[in-house]
Design a protein around this motif. Structure first.
Motif, PDB file in Angstrom:
ATOM      1  N   ASP A  60       8.631   5.555  -7.606  1.00  0.00           N
ATOM      2  CA  ASP A  60       8.163   4.804  -8.570  1.00  0.00           C
ATOM      3  C   ASP A  60       7.470   3.644  -8.103  1.00  0.00           C
ATOM      4  O   ASP A  60       6.496   3.185  -8.795  1.00  0.00           O
ATOM      5  N   ALA A  61       7.500   3.440  -6.879  1.00  0.00           N
ATOM      6  CA  ALA A  61       6.854   2.278  -6.236  1.00  0.00           C
ATOM      7  C   ALA A  61       5.409   3.095  -5.636  1.00  0.00           C
ATOM      8  O   ALA A  61       4.430   2.354  -5.309  1.00  0.00           O
TER       9      ALA A  61
ATOM     10  N   CYS B 178       4.453  17.458   6.921  1.00  0.00           N
ATOM     11  CA  CYS B 178       3.901  16.653   5.944  1.00  0.00           C
ATOM     12  C   CYS B 178       3.591  15.219   6.271  1.00  0.00           C
ATOM     13  O   CYS B 178       3.033  14.380   5.851  1.00  0.00           O
ATOM     14  N   LYS B 179       3.961  15.171   7.725  1.00  0.00           N
ATOM     15  CA  LYS B 179       3.620  13.793   8.325  1.00  0.00           C
ATOM     16  C   LYS B 179       4.104  12.510   7.690  1.00  0.00           C
ATOM     17  O   LYS B 179       3.415  11.579   7.335  1.00  0.00           O
ATOM     18  N   ALA B 180       5.418  12.720   6.917  1.00  0.00           N
ATOM     19  CA  ALA B 180       6.150  11.790   6.597  1.00  0.00           C
ATOM     20  C   ALA B 180       6.422  10.540   7.498  1.00  0.00           C
ATOM     21  O   ALA B 180       6.813  10.888   8.589  1.00  0.00           O
ATOM     22  N   ASP B 181       6.086   9.443   7.089  1.00  0.00           N
ATOM     23  CA  ASP B 181       6.795   8.349   7.929  1.00  0.00           C
ATOM     24  C   ASP B 181       8.043   7.606   7.295  1.00  0.00           C
ATOM     25  O   ASP B 181       8.569   6.637   8.130  1.00  0.00           O
ATOM     26  N   LEU B 182       8.529   8.018   6.019  1.00  0.00           N
ATOM     27  CA  LEU B 182       9.602   7.449   5.810  1.00  0.00           C
ATOM     28  C   LEU B 182      10.722   8.231   5.111  1.00  0.00           C
ATOM     29  O   LEU B 182      10.390   9.341   4.573  1.00  0.00           O
ATOM     30  N   VAL B 183      11.778   8.246   5.705  1.00  0.00           N
ATOM     31  CA  VAL B 183      12.881   9.276   5.515  1.00  0.00           C
ATOM     32  C   VAL B 183      14.265   8.576   5.053  1.00  0.00           C
ATOM     33  O   VAL B 183      14.953   8.140   5.694  1.00  0.00           O
TER      34      VAL B 183
ATOM     35  N   SER C 295       1.040  -1.071  -0.012  1.00  0.00           N
ATOM     36  CA  SER C 295       0.117   0.229  -0.404  1.00  0.00           C
ATOM     37  C   SER C 295       0.845   1.263  -0.034  1.00  0.00           C
ATOM     38  O   SER C 295       0.944   1.951   0.993  1.00  0.00           O
ATOM     39  N   PRO C 296       1.262   1.572  -1.147  1.00  0.00           N
ATOM     40  CA  PRO C 296       2.336   2.824  -1.253  1.00  0.00           C
ATOM     41  C   PRO C 296       1.726   3.944  -0.928  1.00  0.00           C
ATOM     42  O   PRO C 296       2.247   4.895  -0.377  1.00  0.00           O
ATOM     43  N   HIS C 297       0.316   4.232  -1.051  1.00  0.00           N
ATOM     44  CA  HIS C 297      -0.400   5.436  -0.750  1.00  0.00           C
ATOM     45  C   HIS C 297      -0.594   5.734   0.916  1.00  0.00           C
ATOM     46  O   HIS C 297      -0.828   6.851   1.296  1.00  0.00           O
ATOM     47  N   ALA C 298      -0.347   4.619   1.516  1.00  0.00           N
ATOM     48  CA  ALA C 298      -0.147   4.872   2.957  1.00  0.00           C
ATOM     49  C   ALA C 298       0.773   5.355   3.586  1.00  0.00           C
ATOM     50  O   ALA C 298       1.059   5.655   4.823  1.00  0.00           O
ATOM     51  N   HIS C 299       1.915   5.636   2.616  1.00  0.00           N
ATOM     52  CA  HIS C 299       3.168   6.115   3.176  1.00  0.00           C
ATOM     53  C   HIS C 299       3.441   7.602   2.349  1.00  0.00           C
ATOM     54  O   HIS C 299       2.890   7.727   1.530  1.00  0.00           O
ATOM     55  N   ARG C 300       4.537   8.465   3.059  1.00  0.00           N
ATOM     56  CA  ARG C 300       4.539   9.473   2.414  1.00  0.00           C
ATOM     57  C   ARG C 300       6.136   9.778   2.862  1.00  0.00           C
ATOM     58  O   ARG C 300       6.597   9.418   4.027  1.00  0.00           O
ATOM     59  N   VAL C 301       7.073  10.332   1.944  1.00  0.00           N
ATOM     60  CA  VAL C 301       8.487  10.515   2.100  1.00  0.00           C
ATOM     61  C   VAL C 301       8.856  11.782   2.240  1.00  0.00           C
ATOM     62  O   VAL C 301       8.249  12.542   1.346  1.00  0.00           O
TER      63      VAL C 301
END
Ligand code: ATP
Ligand code: MG
Length: 336
Positions: free
Chosen positions: A43-44, A151-156, A10-16
């Protein structure tokens, strides 16, 4: 669930969110340390935010040298490497006021002692161009928390030097949520690549500001010259031994990354060819690997207006997101 698996499902559940200081052109350390991962995530299908950290240029120098020009050149490097401006949000700190305003409540959540213990800040003070250490140098990891959390990113996706800052961000997210009894902020996770600390031509961390970097946009001749000047040793037999032969190991690692091979295999092929043969191999590998990126970069460089338009669109989107988060922060704190 493991992060990689969750991104796939679920790529849309994440934000970088990740970014770079506009202090010079991007180099191979960025490319193998974080840029490739950013593009893989994009790209994912993960939404990508890229901050050009212009206020953070002032951590280690009095005045920023040509910040707007450097910012446009970062956009150029991003696009050449595969960032898609239709999907990614690219912006500067100075164009998003609400992001910067988050710094104040966030500063209240960390102690001076905690700020003073940050090992990356200590290393940067050692390399700083200033004789006195500014308040911004001590507090910019908190500003980075604002970069990530607005932006509430969860992946860095970052290099190793950023891990202490990520810990600060996680602490701030947790403390804000606890103190104001809210679930507003995620605790973001750092994503390291297989090359989280690529050495430069002097054996230390490759850095834009330390004169030891090979820029993505360098010409093939410049690349050859920089690699020829790299620190090695007098032992003609080339072997991969990062602890005792860091210069040789760094070059082997670079060739291996470019050719997607194991550094031991690259070393075995060179055998007793010595530093000259090693450097020729690395130069060829780097130039070959970067040729398509450099071709795209040269094409994109003819349209500066496009680079500025990417920044303008990114800034508009980042402002909308930052304003919404600041409203939520105010509500959580009981402000108007
Ligand atoms: P400066 O010298 O101006 O600080 P820099 O080369 O350290 O520049 P930054 O803009 O500070 O680049 O860092 C941007 C991102 O690139 C960070 O995520 C950082 O971890 C990563 N990065 C920078 N240098 C390297 C490197 N040598 N190896 C791996 N990752 C790196
Ligand atoms: Mg840096």
């Amino acid at each position: 669930m493991h992060t990689v698996e969750s991104v796939r499902r679920s790529p849309h559940a994440h934000r970088v969110l990740t970014g770079d200081r506009p202090t010079g052109p991007l180099h191979l350390g960025h490319y193998f340390g974080t840029l490739q991962n950013r593009i893989r995530l994009q790209d994912a299908g993960v939404e990508l935010f890229l901050v050009i950290a212009d206020y953070q240029v002032l951590t280690d120098r009095d005045v920023a040298d040509r910040p707007a020009e450097h910012a446009e050149n970062l956009v150029l490097d991003y696009l050449a490497a595969g960032v898609d401006p239709q999907r990614a949000t690219v912006f500067t700190h100075s164009s998003v006021p609400a992001l910067n305003q988050l710094l104040l409540p966030f500063l209240s959540l960390v102690s001076v002692a905690e700020l003073g213990r940050n090992p990356t800040v200590k290393d940067e003070i050692a390399h700083s161009r200033q004789s006195a250490v500014s308040g911004l140098m001590f507090t910019y990891p908190v500003h980075q928390a604002a970069d990530i959390l607005f932006c509430k990113a969860d992946l860095v996706p970052v290099g190793q030097d950023q891990l202490p800052h990520l810990e600060t961000t996680r602490t701030i997210a947790r403390r804000f949520n606890d103190r104001y009894r809210t679930g507003l902020f995620p605790e973001p996770e750092a994503l390291l690549s297989t090359a989280p600390l690529l050495p430069g031509t002097d054996g230390g961390k490759m850095s834009k500001s330390r004169g030891n970097a090979i820029a993505l946009g360098a010409t093939e001749d410049e690349t050859a010259r920089l690699i020829r000047g790299a620190t090695t040793d007098a032992d003609r037999h080339i072997g991969y031994d990062p602890r005792n032969r860091p210069g040789v190991a760094g070059l082997l690692q670079l060739a291996a990354l470019c050719q997607d091979r194991d550094p031991h295999d690259v070393a075995a092929e060179i055998g007793s060819g010595g530093a000259a043969r090693l450097k020729a191999t690395v130069t060829e590998a780097v130039n070959e690997h970067l040729r398509p990126l450099r071709r795209r970069r040269a094409e994109l460089a003819t349209d500066r207006g496009h680079l500025r338009a990417v920044l303008a669109a990114g800034s508009e989107r980042a402002n909308a997101v930052a304003n919404a988060t600041l409203d939520e922060v105010r509500a959580a704190m009981g402000s108007l």
